[in-house]
Structures are given as C-alpha cells and as structure tokens.
Design an enzyme around this catalytic site. Structure first.
Site, mmCIF file in Angstrom:
data_model
loop_
_atom_site.group_PDB
_atom_site.id
_atom_site.type_symbol
_atom_site.label_atom_id
_atom_site.label_comp_id
_atom_site.label_asym_id
_atom_site.label_seq_id
_atom_site.Cartn_x
_atom_site.Cartn_y
_atom_site.Cartn_z
ATOM 1 N N GLU A 150 0.844 -1.112 0.102
ATOM 2 C CA GLU A 150 0.109 0.090 -0.027
ATOM 3 C C GLU A 150 0.807 1.330 -0.021
ATOM 4 O O GLU A 150 0.485 2.310 0.638
ATOM 5 C CB GLU A 150 -0.952 -0.160 1.107
ATOM 6 C CG GLU A 150 -1.720 -1.395 1.126
ATOM 7 C CD GLU A 150 -3.286 -1.106 1.500
ATOM 8 O OE1 GLU A 150 -3.778 -0.018 1.809
ATOM 9 O OE2 GLU A 150 -3.821 -2.218 1.973
HETATM 10 N N1 CAA Z 1 -6.239 11.938 -4.111
HETATM 11 C C1 CAA Z 1 -6.717 12.639 -5.530
HETATM 12 N N2 CAA Z 1 -5.773 12.684 -6.906
HETATM 13 C C2 CAA Z 1 -4.724 12.418 -6.410
HETATM 14 C C3 CAA Z 1 -4.000 11.788 -5.369
HETATM 15 C C4 CAA Z 1 -5.164 11.760 -4.028
HETATM 16 N N3 CAA Z 1 -4.431 11.101 -3.107
HETATM 17 N N4 CAA Z 1 -2.711 11.570 -5.556
HETATM 18 C C5 CAA Z 1 -2.562 11.918 -6.828
HETATM 19 N N5 CAA Z 1 -3.523 12.473 -7.554
HETATM 20 C C6 CAA Z 1 -3.960 13.014 -8.708
HETATM 21 C C7 CAA Z 1 -2.884 14.166 -8.925
HETATM 22 O O1 CAA Z 1 -3.488 15.442 -8.582
HETATM 23 C C8 CAA Z 1 -2.633 14.154 -10.334
HETATM 24 O O2 CAA Z 1 -3.809 14.664 -11.086
HETATM 25 P P1 CAA Z 1 -3.653 15.862 -12.387
HETATM 26 O O3 CAA Z 1 -2.701 15.193 -13.353
HETATM 27 O O4 CAA Z 1 -5.031 16.450 -12.418
HETATM 28 O O5 CAA Z 1 -2.786 17.032 -11.422
HETATM 29 C C9 CAA Z 1 -2.665 12.769 -10.695
HETATM 30 O O6 CAA Z 1 -3.572 12.042 -9.657
HETATM 31 C C10 CAA Z 1 -1.297 12.041 -10.974
HETATM 32 O O7 CAA Z 1 -0.656 12.103 -9.789
HETATM 33 P P2 CAA Z 1 0.866 12.407 -9.489
HETATM 34 O O8 CAA Z 1 1.445 13.336 -10.655
HETATM 35 O O9 CAA Z 1 1.198 12.799 -8.230
HETATM 36 O O10 CAA Z 1 1.296 10.893 -10.060
HETATM 37 P P3 CAA Z 1 2.702 10.205 -9.683
HETATM 38 O O11 CAA Z 1 3.004 9.438 -11.136
HETATM 39 O O12 CAA Z 1 3.815 11.224 -9.338
HETATM 40 O O13 CAA Z 1 2.531 9.274 -8.591
HETATM 41 C C11 CAA Z 1 2.375 8.441 -6.289
HETATM 42 C C12 CAA Z 1 2.071 9.437 -7.222
HETATM 43 C C13 CAA Z 1 1.914 9.083 -5.034
HETATM 44 C C14 CAA Z 1 3.838 8.105 -6.333
HETATM 45 C C15 CAA Z 1 1.509 7.211 -6.800
HETATM 46 O O14 CAA Z 1 1.964 6.708 -8.032
HETATM 47 C C16 CAA Z 1 1.538 6.183 -5.435
HETATM 48 O O15 CAA Z 1 0.842 6.250 -4.347
HETATM 49 N N6 CAA Z 1 2.407 5.013 -5.662
HETATM 50 C C17 CAA Z 1 2.274 3.823 -4.923
HETATM 51 C C18 CAA Z 1 1.059 2.927 -5.148
HETATM 52 C C19 CAA Z 1 0.753 1.873 -3.934
HETATM 53 O O16 CAA Z 1 0.498 2.342 -2.967
HETATM 54 N N7 CAA Z 1 0.848 0.777 -4.527
HETATM 55 C C20 CAA Z 1 0.217 -0.225 -3.438
HETATM 56 C C21 CAA Z 1 -0.416 -1.324 -4.262
HETATM 57 S S1 CAA Z 1 -1.819 -1.799 -3.512
HETATM 58 C C22 CAA Z 1 -1.624 -2.848 -2.262
HETATM 59 O O17 CAA Z 1 -0.380 -2.992 -1.797
HETATM 60 C C23 CAA Z 1 -3.126 -3.634 -2.085
HETATM 61 C C24 CAA Z 1 -2.540 -5.029 -1.141
HETATM 62 O O18 CAA Z 1 -2.897 -5.859 -1.569
HETATM 63 C C25 CAA Z 1 -2.172 -4.973 0.147
#
Ligand code: CAA
Length: 380
Positions: A363
């Site tokens: 996550e």
């Molecule tokens: N709420 C709403 N919108 C959001 C947001 C949020 N929390 N976070 C990002 N966004 C939006 C941004 O505003 C942006 O929108 P615009 O293009 O309109 O400006 C868009 O989404 C893209 O965001 P970023 O440019 O910030 O994207 P990024 O490529 O830089 O990535 C990141 C951001 C935080 C690194 C994200 O990729 C991330 O969280 N990565 C980790 C993923 C993760 O947690 N994976 C876990 C897998 S699930 C799991 O583990 C489940 C299980 O089985 C236990």
C-alpha cells in the site's frame, strides 16, 4: 482535546481483542507454517461485522467509524497479521471504494456481500513494472462500446486466489496518462481471468498472495467504477484509507511484540533477577513503549481526520511511515529481549518480526509515503 476512548470504542476494542485471543491465536503458528488461508476465521470475522466495519448498515455493514476500524485492526494484528490484512484490504480498498465511488447497482450487487463477508474482495493495482510507479499501468482495458476487454498481469495481489470480487485498475487511454486509467469490477471465474501460483512469502504467510493474468477478459461497462478516466484518483483515494488500515496493522504488530517482550522480561531471570531489572532491557522497553504510543497517536489522528471528513492523504502517509518503522525496529528488539527463545516459533515474536516487514512495502513503500508527505508539505 480528548484522548480517551468512548465506552462504545472500548467495547469494540475488547470484542476484537477477545476474538483475536480465542479464535486467531490457537492456530496462528500452524497457519503461518502451512501458508494456510484462514477461511473459517474470515467467515467468523464477517459474522462479527469486521469485514464491512465502516460500511452503511443499509449495505450490510457495521456502520462504525474509522476509529473503531483502527482499534479492531490493532487488536487482530497483535495476534495474526495475515488475518488482519484480509480485513484491511476488504474494508479500505474494496468496500470503501465501492461505497464512495460505485453506482447504486454496484453497491447492491457487490458491496452488500463484501460487507458481510459472504464475498471477499481483492484490489489489483500493482504490476510487474508498476508497483510504486502506479501511473505506468501496462494492463489495458479497451473500450468496445458496451464493454471493455482487459489484458495484462497483476502482481502480489492480497486474497488473490480466494477473492470473489476483484477491483482491477487498467489503462484505457495511454495518451491521457493518469487521466486515461479506469477501475473495474471483475468477478471470480470470468472467462480469460487466470490465477497464477501462490507466492511463498517471508511474512503474512496465511494471507493468499497471487499473480493474476487477464487474457481478453470481457467486462461490462456497468462494471466500471466512476466516470471515465477517474481510476487513478480512485486508486489514490482508496489507498489513503488503506494506509490507515496498514498503519493500524503495523501498530498492532509492534504492540503485540511489545506485550510479549514485557511479559517475558518480567518472568525470565538472568544474573539473579528478572531481566526487566537490567537497564539494558528496561531501556529497550521504555523506547518501545514511547514509540508505540507515538505511532498510536498518528494512527488515531489519521482515523479521526477521516471521520471528520477532512483530507487524510498526508496524515495517513505519516501514520503508515512511522508505524511501520516502529513495527520493524521493535519486533527486532522483542526477538532480542527473548534471546534464544525469540528465534523459536512458539514464542510468536519471530513471526511478528517477519510480518512487520511487509508494512513498509505494501500500500505504498516507506519511500512512497515520503513522496506523499513531502509533496504535501511543499504544496502547503
Ligand atoms: N487524491 C486525489 N488525486 C490524487 C491523489 C490523491 N491522493 N494523488 C494523486 N492524485 C492525482 C494528482 O493530483 C494528479 O492529477 P492531475 O494530473 O490532474 O494533476 C494525478 O493524480 C497524478 O498524480 P501524480 O502526478 O502525483 O502521480 P505520480 O505518478 O507522481 O505518482 C504516487 C504519485 C504518490 C507516487 C503514486 O503513484 C503512488 O501512490 N504510488 C504507490 C502505489 C501503491 O501504494 N501501491 C500499492 C499497491 S496496492 C496494495 O498493496 C494492496 C494490497 O493488496 C495490500
């Protein structure tokens, strides 16, 4: 400001503690050894309302708040983090996602069963080349009018072999980047949807983790969640709540290990006294208790913000970052306090140490939490 729990919260915490002691504890070592999914226990947790903790009772949920959710998660995780991750994913990533963003039909068809434990849910975002970099989805969902065709591979999916309902994130329009991603509901048994072998893991060995293959899987348009192109934001919002659940899991692993270490240190004697009387051990206990309390405050704060309808992206990332660090560091200390016995399965702390590691990875890794926190700071 009031730091005390309400009577209702205390009752909920005690019910979860009682369930963990009487139901989860007896077979936990065996399930870990055999990598055995706790099928019957999932059913019992469903009966107790632990699988739809925050879901509105009109959809079969318990209608509790996020504070109740973290209290339950902490208690379950003290004993069995494999069972608690099933609870966390089902509640935060699947039920919450459907309740907040699904259509009424989707809620009636899927949420009502997921919230009661009749169905188990899985959340499919990670891919071989898109773990942390979640916008780089290679799984595609091609729009064919009244349906989509999904192709791709998903990795490390919790409850992957056992779920009935899968929320699958896929790219529908690569040119639009994160705005060309959608979330879909895929049912177990869909044609072309194959479940790969179970992963053999370091920790949370009772949870069922698989790679999933989608080969021309047809999904009706009515199974898309939210408006076209909203799948990435959907994933980010659900993950913010998921991070509260995993932070509470890490807190539970840490506090479970601490409770065992404290008890052991008051019983085990060396150099003529109980080992807790040696400063080397006493100071470890003091550090553990302080860090665990700090983690608990961060976890509670994030849950409280969710209950208040505030934005909890920042606080959930902080809670997960800190609680998972505390879990990793202090389960190692709990093993150390137990000495040779700590290395033996029957004392439980070695399992908690192995289970702790994943809380720094899934996550969103600790490094991803630092991205979320630092971006939020810079934006302020
Ligand atoms: N709420 C709403 N919108 C959001 C947001 C949020 N929390 N976070 C990002 N966004 C939006 C941004 O505003 C942006 O929108 P615009 O293009 O309109 O400006 C868009 O989404 C893209 O965001 P970023 O440019 O910030 O994207 P990024 O490529 O830089 O990535 C990141 C951001 C935080 C690194 C994200 O990729 C991330 O969280 N990565 C980790 C993923 C993760 O947690 N994976 C876990 C897998 S699930 C799991 O583990 C489940 C299980 O089985 C236990």
């Amino acid at each position: 400001m009031d730091f005390s729990l309400s009577e209702e919260h205390i009752m909920i915490r005690d019910a979860a503690r009682d369930f963990a002691q009487t139901e989860l504890l007896p077979g936990v070592i065996e399930r870990d050894n055999k990598q055995e999914f706790p099928q019957e226990l999932v059913k019992k947790m469903g009966d107790l309302g632990f699988l739809g903790i925050m879901v509105d009772p009109k959809y079969g949920g318990s209608g509790m708040d996020a504070i109740s959710y973290v209290l339950i998660m902490e208690e379950l995780s003290k004993i069995d983090a494999s069972a608690s991750v099933i609870v966390s994913v089902n509640n935060s990533l699947v039920c919450y996602g459907l309740e907040a963003y699904g259509t009424e039909e989707q809620k009636q068809k899927y949420l009502t069963k997921l919230a009661t434990g009749e169905f188990v849910g899985a959340f499919c975002l990670s891919e071989p080349e898109a773990g942390s970099d979640a916008t780089s989805q290679k799984t595609t969902a091609i729009d064919k009018g009244d349906h989509y065709i999904i192709n791709g591979t998903k990795n490390w999916i919790t409850s992957g072999g056992r779920a009935d309902v899968y929320i699958v994130i896929a790219q529908t329009d690569r040119d639009k980047g994160s705005h060309g991603i959608n979330a879909f509901i895929v049912e177990k048994g869909a044609k072309g949807f194959d479940i790969g072998p179970k992963e053999d893991k370091l920790g949370i060995r009772g949870s069922d983790t698989h790679t999933l293959q989608f080969n021309d899987v047809k999904v009706l348009k009515e199974n898309r969640i939210g408006v076209n192109g909203s799948g990435f934001r959907f994933a980010m919002k659900t993950l913010s709540g998921g991070r509260i659940g995993i932070a509470a899991q890490a807190l539970g692993i840490a506090s479970g290990a601490f409770e065992l270490a404290l008890k052991y240190s008051k019983e085990r004697k060396a150099f003529g006294t109980e080992i807790c009387n040696h400063q080397a051990i006493a100071f470890k206990l003091a550090d553990m208790a302080t860090d665990i309390e700090a983690a608990r405050h961060l976890v509670m704060k994030a849950a409280w913000e969710k209950d208040q309808g505030k934005n909890y992206d920042y606080s959930s990332a902080m809670a997960k970052l800190f609680a998972s660090k505390v879990a990793m560091e202090h389960t190692v200390e709990a093993v150390q306090i137990h000495g040779g016995n700590g290395f033996v399965k029957e004392y439980h702390v070695e399992r908690l140490m192995r289970d702790a590691k994943i809380t720094q990875i899934y996550e969103g890794t600790s490094e991803i939490q630092k991205i979320v926190i630092s971006r939020s700071l810079i934006r302020k």
